[in-house]
Design a protein around this motif. Sequence first.
Motif, PDB file in Angstrom:
ATOM      1  N   ARG A   1      47.915  29.265  82.556  1.00  0.00           N
ATOM      2  CA  ARG A   1      49.363  28.993  82.569  1.00  0.00           C
ATOM      3  C   ARG A   1      49.821  28.520  81.188  1.00  0.00           C
ATOM      4  O   ARG A   1      50.842  28.994  80.675  1.00  0.00           O
ATOM      5  CB  ARG A   1      49.705  27.942  83.628  1.00  0.00           C
ATOM      6  CG  ARG A   1      51.191  27.594  83.658  1.00  0.00           C
ATOM      7  CD  ARG A   1      51.540  26.585  84.740  1.00  0.00           C
ATOM      8  NE  ARG A   1      51.632  27.292  86.012  1.00  0.00           N
ATOM      9  CZ  ARG A   1      50.846  27.053  87.063  1.00  0.00           C
ATOM     10  NH1 ARG A   1      49.925  26.118  87.009  1.00  0.00           N
ATOM     11  NH2 ARG A   1      51.000  27.744  88.178  1.00  0.00           N
ATOM     12  N   THR A   2      49.060  27.638  80.573  1.00  0.00           N
ATOM     13  CA  THR A   2      49.423  27.140  79.238  1.00  0.00           C
ATOM     14  C   THR A   2      49.467  28.285  78.234  1.00  0.00           C
ATOM     15  O   THR A   2      50.418  28.393  77.440  1.00  0.00           O
ATOM     16  CB  THR A   2      48.417  26.056  78.783  1.00  0.00           C
ATOM     17  OG1 THR A   2      48.452  24.973  79.728  1.00  0.00           O
ATOM     18  CG2 THR A   2      48.752  25.546  77.393  1.00  0.00           C
ATOM     19  N   ILE A   3      48.460  29.147  78.253  1.00  0.00           N
ATOM     20  CA  ILE A   3      48.412  30.284  77.324  1.00  0.00           C
ATOM     21  C   ILE A   3      49.602  31.212  77.553  1.00  0.00           C
ATOM     22  O   ILE A   3      50.306  31.591  76.616  1.00  0.00           O
ATOM     23  CB  ILE A   3      47.077  31.044  77.470  1.00  0.00           C
ATOM     24  CG1 ILE A   3      45.937  30.183  76.916  1.00  0.00           C
ATOM     25  CG2 ILE A   3      47.124  32.396  76.762  1.00  0.00           C
ATOM     26  CD1 ILE A   3      44.551  30.692  77.256  1.00  0.00           C
ATOM     27  N   LEU A   4      49.837  31.577  78.799  1.00  0.00           N
ATOM     28  CA  LEU A   4      50.925  32.509  79.100  1.00  0.00           C
ATOM     29  C   LEU A   4      52.299  31.930  78.781  1.00  0.00           C
ATOM     30  O   LEU A   4      53.149  32.627  78.220  1.00  0.00           O
ATOM     31  CB  LEU A   4      50.864  32.954  80.560  1.00  0.00           C
ATOM     32  CG  LEU A   4      49.928  34.111  80.821  1.00  0.00           C
ATOM     33  CD1 LEU A   4      49.712  34.302  82.303  1.00  0.00           C
ATOM     34  CD2 LEU A   4      50.442  35.385  80.198  1.00  0.00           C
ATOM     35  N   LEU A   5      52.530  30.685  79.145  1.00  0.00           N
ATOM     36  CA  LEU A   5      53.858  30.106  78.888  1.00  0.00           C
ATOM     37  C   LEU A   5      54.121  29.948  77.396  1.00  0.00           C
ATOM     38  O   LEU A   5      55.256  30.139  76.949  1.00  0.00           O
ATOM     39  CB  LEU A   5      54.031  28.789  79.636  1.00  0.00           C
ATOM     40  CG  LEU A   5      54.127  28.926  81.154  1.00  0.00           C
ATOM     41  CD1 LEU A   5      54.311  27.567  81.815  1.00  0.00           C
ATOM     42  CD2 LEU A   5      55.229  29.885  81.566  1.00  0.00           C
ATOM     43  N   GLU A   6      53.089  29.636  76.611  1.00  0.00           N
ATOM     44  CA  GLU A   6      53.299  29.592  75.165  1.00  0.00           C
ATOM     45  C   GLU A   6      53.577  30.999  74.636  1.00  0.00           C
ATOM     46  O   GLU A   6      54.469  31.190  73.804  1.00  0.00           O
ATOM     47  CB  GLU A   6      52.087  29.000  74.442  1.00  0.00           C
ATOM     48  CG  GLU A   6      52.336  28.903  72.942  1.00  0.00           C
ATOM     49  CD  GLU A   6      51.235  28.178  72.206  1.00  0.00           C
ATOM     50  OE1 GLU A   6      51.280  26.928  72.167  1.00  0.00           O
ATOM     51  OE2 GLU A   6      50.339  28.865  71.670  1.00  0.00           O
ATOM     52  N   GLY A   7      52.836  31.987  75.132  1.00  0.00           N
ATOM     53  CA  GLY A   7      53.067  33.369  74.708  1.00  0.00           C
ATOM     54  C   GLY A   7      54.469  33.841  75.042  1.00  0.00           C
ATOM     55  O   GLY A   7      55.168  34.421  74.207  1.00  0.00           O
ATOM     56  N   VAL A   8      54.909  33.572  76.260  1.00  0.00           N
ATOM     57  CA  VAL A   8      56.253  33.968  76.692  1.00  0.00           C
ATOM     58  C   VAL A   8      57.305  33.228  75.872  1.00  0.00           C
ATOM     59  O   VAL A   8      58.287  33.824  75.399  1.00  0.00           O
ATOM     60  CB  VAL A   8      56.434  33.708  78.204  1.00  0.00           C
ATOM     61  CG1 VAL A   8      57.889  33.774  78.621  1.00  0.00           C
ATOM     62  CG2 VAL A   8      55.609  34.705  79.011  1.00  0.00           C
ATOM     63  N   GLY A   9      57.116  31.938  75.673  1.00  0.00           N
ATOM     64  CA  GLY A   9      58.076  31.155  74.893  1.00  0.00           C
ATOM     65  C   GLY A   9      58.209  31.661  73.461  1.00  0.00           C
ATOM     66  O   GLY A   9      59.313  31.776  72.930  1.00  0.00           O
ATOM     67  N   ASN A  10      57.081  31.987  72.843  1.00  0.00           N
ATOM     68  CA  ASN A  10      57.139  32.478  71.468  1.00  0.00           C
ATOM     69  C   ASN A  10      57.716  33.883  71.370  1.00  0.00           C
ATOM     70  O   ASN A  10      58.414  34.197  70.408  1.00  0.00           O
ATOM     71  CB  ASN A  10      55.753  32.405  70.814  1.00  0.00           C
ATOM     72  CG  ASN A  10      55.399  30.985  70.413  1.00  0.00           C
ATOM     73  OD1 ASN A  10      56.265  30.173  70.125  1.00  0.00           O
ATOM     74  ND2 ASN A  10      54.120  30.685  70.411  1.00  0.00           N
ATOM     75  N   LEU A  11      57.458  34.723  72.364  1.00  0.00           N
ATOM     76  CA  LEU A  11      58.079  36.053  72.348  1.00  0.00           C
ATOM     77  C   LEU A  11      59.591  35.954  72.531  1.00  0.00           C
ATOM     78  O   LEU A  11      60.345  36.634  71.840  1.00  0.00           O
ATOM     79  CB  LEU A  11      57.475  36.956  73.426  1.00  0.00           C
ATOM     80  CG  LEU A  11      56.128  37.566  73.106  1.00  0.00           C
ATOM     81  CD1 LEU A  11      55.574  38.319  74.315  1.00  0.00           C
ATOM     82  CD2 LEU A  11      56.195  38.488  71.898  1.00  0.00           C
ATOM     83  N   THR A  12      60.043  35.092  73.445  1.00  0.00           N
ATOM     84  CA  THR A  12      61.496  34.955  73.634  1.00  0.00           C
ATOM     85  C   THR A  12      62.153  34.372  72.401  1.00  0.00           C
ATOM     86  O   THR A  12      63.277  34.725  72.070  1.00  0.00           O
ATOM     87  CB  THR A  12      61.834  34.118  74.888  1.00  0.00           C
ATOM     88  OG1 THR A  12      61.234  32.831  74.768  1.00  0.00           O
ATOM     89  CG2 THR A  12      61.395  34.796  76.156  1.00  0.00           C
ATOM     90  N   GLU A  13      61.448  33.527  71.684  1.00  0.00           N
ATOM     91  CA  GLU A  13      62.002  32.994  70.429  1.00  0.00           C
ATOM     92  C   GLU A  13      62.051  34.081  69.363  1.00  0.00           C
ATOM     93  O   GLU A  13      63.040  34.216  68.642  1.00  0.00           O
ATOM     94  CB  GLU A  13      61.156  31.827  69.943  1.00  0.00           C
ATOM     95  CG  GLU A  13      61.737  31.153  68.715  1.00  0.00           C
ATOM     96  CD  GLU A  13      60.925  29.957  68.246  1.00  0.00           C
ATOM     97  OE1 GLU A  13      61.066  29.594  67.068  1.00  0.00           O
ATOM     98  OE2 GLU A  13      60.163  29.376  69.051  1.00  0.00           O
TER      99      GLU A  13
END
Length: 190
Positions: free
Chosen positions: A172-184
């Motif tokens: 979850r930590t890996i995916l949420l950071e990945g999603v957050g950085n892609l949306t940014e």
Amino acid sequence: MNKKNLVLPAVLVVAAAVVAAIQLWPSPLKDLRAKNLCLGMLTKETAGLLDDHKGGKLVVDEDKGEDAEADPVFSTICFVGRETSKDTTPRTQYTLDARPADTLNEPAKDAAPVGGGHSGWIGPRQSEVQLPASCAKPMGASAPHVTVTLKVAQGVLVKEDWDTAALISKSRTILLEGVGNLTEQYDCTT
């Protein structure tokens, strides 16, 4: 010299300057991709969360596919691994990639909802999270959604003693950071 003959070279110089400025101008996409791993999705600390505990240096291979897209986000699979001086090839810990998608795949039987307002599921072996719907267009997706998929390697599962809660938490930590950085990067937050 005739002023008419100077117009075209002047226009070309201005156009070249504009193109150079655009290429050099900082942007979230360029900044995150320059300082993070996996096309800007992960910091080094987060990338190292899933580990087979056999030691070795964290290595990331962004395997760019043969798609001729200007932006490689959909044609790249990020392999996160570990290597030691005695390894001939890095030991894969997990893979992470983003793909256009019409819908999410069915969750695994032991998966948990990702939560935090995101669509998707987190499982000990594989997880999928959709980026906000507003990301598909700026990313140039051919489908209405973009899905980020994490696949955990067998060695990590064994080392974690198949502890579903621990694996899901780290995934979850890996995916949420990945999603957050892609949306940014694509300026498409919800």
